[in-house]
Design a protein around this motif. Sequence first.
Motif, PDB file in Angstrom:
ATOM      1  N   UNK A 138      -9.310 -42.882  67.094  1.00  0.00           N
ATOM      2  CA  UNK A 138      -9.445 -42.689  68.545  1.00  0.00           C
ATOM      3  C   UNK A 138      -9.567 -41.197  68.851  1.00  0.00           C
ATOM      4  N   UNK A 139      -8.659 -40.401  68.290  1.00  0.00           N
ATOM      5  CA  UNK A 139      -8.643 -38.958  68.560  1.00  0.00           C
ATOM      6  C   UNK A 139      -9.926 -38.290  68.075  1.00  0.00           C
ATOM      7  N   UNK A 140     -10.377 -38.689  66.883  1.00  0.00           N
ATOM      8  CA  UNK A 140     -11.605 -38.090  66.346  1.00  0.00           C
ATOM      9  C   UNK A 140     -12.804 -38.382  67.241  1.00  0.00           C
ATOM     10  N   UNK A 141     -12.898 -39.650  67.687  1.00  0.00           N
ATOM     11  CA  UNK A 141     -14.037 -40.006  68.553  1.00  0.00           C
ATOM     12  C   UNK A 141     -13.992 -39.228  69.869  1.00  0.00           C
ATOM     13  N   UNK A 142     -12.786 -39.094  70.429  1.00  0.00           N
ATOM     14  CA  UNK A 142     -12.660 -38.373  71.708  1.00  0.00           C
ATOM     15  C   UNK A 142     -13.074 -36.917  71.528  1.00  0.00           C
ATOM     16  N   UNK A 143     -12.561 -36.272  70.462  1.00  0.00           N
ATOM     17  CA  UNK A 143     -12.900 -34.859  70.245  1.00  0.00           C
ATOM     18  C   UNK A 143     -14.405 -34.687  70.070  1.00  0.00           C
ATOM     19  N   UNK A 144     -15.004 -35.559  69.270  1.00  0.00           N
ATOM     20  CA  UNK A 144     -16.436 -35.430  68.984  1.00  0.00           C
ATOM     21  C   UNK A 144     -17.256 -35.554  70.264  1.00  0.00           C
ATOM     22  N   UNK A 145     -17.003 -36.628  71.023  1.00  0.00           N
ATOM     23  CA  UNK A 145     -17.805 -36.873  72.223  1.00  0.00           C
ATOM     24  C   UNK A 145     -17.521 -35.804  73.275  1.00  0.00           C
ATOM     25  N   UNK A 188      -8.970 -50.749  72.673  1.00  0.00           N
ATOM     26  CA  UNK A 188      -9.239 -52.201  72.713  1.00  0.00           C
ATOM     27  C   UNK A 188      -9.773 -52.689  71.357  1.00  0.00           C
ATOM     28  N   UNK A 189     -10.471 -51.778  70.656  1.00  0.00           N
ATOM     29  CA  UNK A 189     -11.051 -52.160  69.356  1.00  0.00           C
ATOM     30  C   UNK A 189     -10.018 -52.125  68.228  1.00  0.00           C
TER      31      UNK A 189
END
Length: 283
Positions: free
Chosen positions: A132-139, A124-125
């Motif tokens: 997107x992929x980096x944030x998902x992997x990190x979290x 959405x952002x």
Amino acid sequence: MTDDGNDTDPVAGDVAPAVDAESVIEANGLSYAYPDGTTAVERVDLSVYRGDRIALLGPNGAGKSTLLQLLGGLIEPATGTVRYFGETTDADSVRDRLSVLTQDPADYLFNPTVREDLAYGPIQQEVTQAVVDRRIETVANRLGLADLLSKPPFRLSGGEQRRAALASALTVEPEVLLLDEPLSNVDAANRDAILELLAELSANGVTLVTSTPDTELLPHLADRVLLLDAGGSVVAAGSTREILTDPSLLTECNLRPPQVVRLFEDDDPVPLTVAEARSRLGD
Ligand SMILES: Nc1ncnc2c1ncn2[C@@H]1O[C@H](COP(=O)(O)OP(=O)(O)OP(=O)(O)O)[C@@H](O)[C@H]1O
Ligand SMILES: [Mg+2]
């Protein structure tokens, strides 16, 4: 903002907001009643400043979830206003700056896979797919979800769903997190991982408003506390230490001081956590 110099076991101090602190949420005279006539929130005022760690503490039915939804603009108050960042009362206009985690994981888990649920907010952002992929992997790595990303969310256990819902609130990298009992249903190791992550976010300036009925967890989550009674009214507001060392106030609200506070009640100052007590004992 607090800085107790200990990322893994943050402990509440007696911290008042700085005079010139930046307003993040300013709530005035908030009241809310459900259609059946139940008054859930009664004339609540709350000022949240950047970097605050504030808890909404109260027994079951005190109105914590309702108040959190009012603060997050998910429901409209019957009376009162909520102003965001000193600028606007329109919650929708600040959606990517402020994440709300409600009590029901199903509010966040509606895509075919956990990965898609975690991607929903960042997409959405309109950030790039690589981001997107980096944030998902990190979290996902931090919250023990890495092996669950391709599963349908409704096939997760209760605690896994809870962590996945929290993860979906975090992948938008908000400035403000409103979390409704983020540690309920979560095992000890994952609870520690979540607390560590929240401490890091707080150290990086993220503002945290967390609801809980659990006084044992409170010192790890908040420096300031809004104590609500069963009628949805604020009975006290103060530092975590002030609230947790007042047994009669807590008992009035169907709550108890943490065990370590009861054990060391004659100490000055009273330790609020096991870690504090152990360092006091020279362990
Ligand atoms: N949809 C609803 N319709 C009618 N009453 C409701 C509804 N949702 C909540 N309530 C009532 O509003 C009051 C506050 O509920 P709320 O869920 O905000 O409490 P809470 O402090 O979050 O409790 P808990 O610790 O159990 O999560 C309670 O008396 C509850 O019974
Ligand atoms: Mg609740």
